[in-house]
Write a protein that holds these residues in place. Structure first.
Motif, short mmCIF file in Angstrom:
data_model
loop_
_atom_site.label_atom_id
_atom_site.label_comp_id
_atom_site.label_asym_id
_atom_site.label_seq_id
_atom_site.Cartn_x
_atom_site.Cartn_y
_atom_site.Cartn_z
N GLU A 1 0.76 -1.09 -0.08
CA GLU A 1 0.03 -0.04 -0.01
C GLU A 1 0.79 1.16 -0.01
OE1 GLU A 1 1.16 -0.44 4.24
OE2 GLU A 1 0.18 -1.90 2.58
N LEU B 1 0.23 3.92 -2.53
CA LEU B 1 -0.52 5.58 -2.03
C LEU B 1 0.62 6.74 -2.19
CD1 LEU B 1 -2.39 4.10 1.18
CD2 LEU B 1 -3.51 4.85 -1.02
N SER C 1 -7.34 1.04 -6.07
CA SER C 1 -8.04 2.12 -6.20
C SER C 1 -9.57 2.23 -5.97
CB SER C 1 -7.57 3.24 -7.66
OG SER C 1 -6.24 3.57 -7.55
N LEU D 1 -10.39 1.20 -2.44
CA LEU D 1 -10.12 2.42 -1.38
C LEU D 1 -11.67 3.28 -1.55
CD1 LEU D 1 -6.62 3.53 -1.56
CD2 LEU D 1 -7.60 1.97 0.17
N GLU D 2 -11.96 3.54 -2.73
CA GLU D 2 -13.29 4.44 -3.24
C GLU D 2 -14.42 3.65 -2.69
OE1 GLU D 2 -12.95 4.89 -7.52
OE2 GLU D 2 -11.14 5.89 -7.36
N ASP D 3 -14.45 2.35 -2.70
CA ASP D 3 -15.55 1.42 -2.34
C ASP D 3 -15.83 1.24 -0.96
OD1 ASP D 3 -16.19 1.58 -4.98
OD2 ASP D 3 -15.74 -0.60 -5.31
N SER D 4 -14.79 1.18 -0.04
CA SER D 4 -14.74 1.04 1.20
C SER D 4 -14.27 2.17 2.15
CB SER D 4 -14.17 -0.35 1.75
OG SER D 4 -14.08 -0.70 2.95
N GLU D 5 -14.79 2.99 2.84
CA GLU D 5 -14.29 3.79 3.69
C GLU D 5 -13.49 3.15 4.81
OE1 GLU D 5 -16.62 6.99 5.33
OE2 GLU D 5 -17.77 7.18 3.24
N SER E 1 -10.14 1.80 3.45
CA SER E 1 -9.31 2.86 3.20
C SER E 1 -8.67 3.52 4.58
CB SER E 1 -10.15 4.32 2.61
OG SER E 1 -9.35 5.53 2.34
N ILE F 1 -6.36 0.74 5.80
CA ILE F 1 -5.00 0.90 5.01
C ILE F 1 -4.05 2.12 5.16
CG2 ILE F 1 -4.19 0.89 2.43
CD1 ILE F 1 -6.49 -1.25 2.04
N SER F 2 -4.71 3.38 5.15
CA SER F 2 -3.95 4.69 5.69
C SER F 2 -3.39 4.56 6.89
CB SER F 2 -4.84 5.69 5.63
OG SER F 2 -5.55 5.98 4.10
#
Length: 110
Positions: A46, A50, A78, A81-85, A88, A91-92
């Protein structure tokens, strides 16, 4: 066996489905240091995706471990990350924790 190498192009995100791997880094003097281990259910890759920069560590199958991974390309990552807050945020946080751990390990070994 190396799965990804320090400095390689970051083009995939990996989820370990079986086995365990070592996370290693190489200091400027060529000394290799162990950062830690990842196990089945953990993930890696990741940071480079990122941050859009080369791999920050080498990921290598641990001794006596057969490793299986799922590789997700940049586009799939990508979309994840867009589909699951939740994904996201997780992972951050993992990326931040890993970068801090890497910095601490390098400081201890220099």
């Amino acid at each position: 066996q190396d799965i990804v190498k320090l400095g390689d192009l970051a083009d995939r995100f990996y989820v370990i489905t079986d086995g365990h791997v070592k996370v290693v880094n190489t200091l400027d003097d060529g000394k290799e240091i162990l950062i830690g281990y990842l196990h089945s259910g953990d993930y890696f890759g990741e940071v480079g995706l990122l941050q859009s920069h080369p791999r920050t560590a080498t990921i290598r199958a641990a001794e006596n471990s057969d490793v299986r991974v799922i590789a997700i390309d940049r586009e799939g990552f990508s979309e994840l990350l867009e589909d699951s807050e939740v994904a996201s945020a997780d992972i951050s946080q993992a990326m931040y924790d890993r970068l801090m751990s890497l910095a601490e390990t390098i400081i201890r070994n220099t």
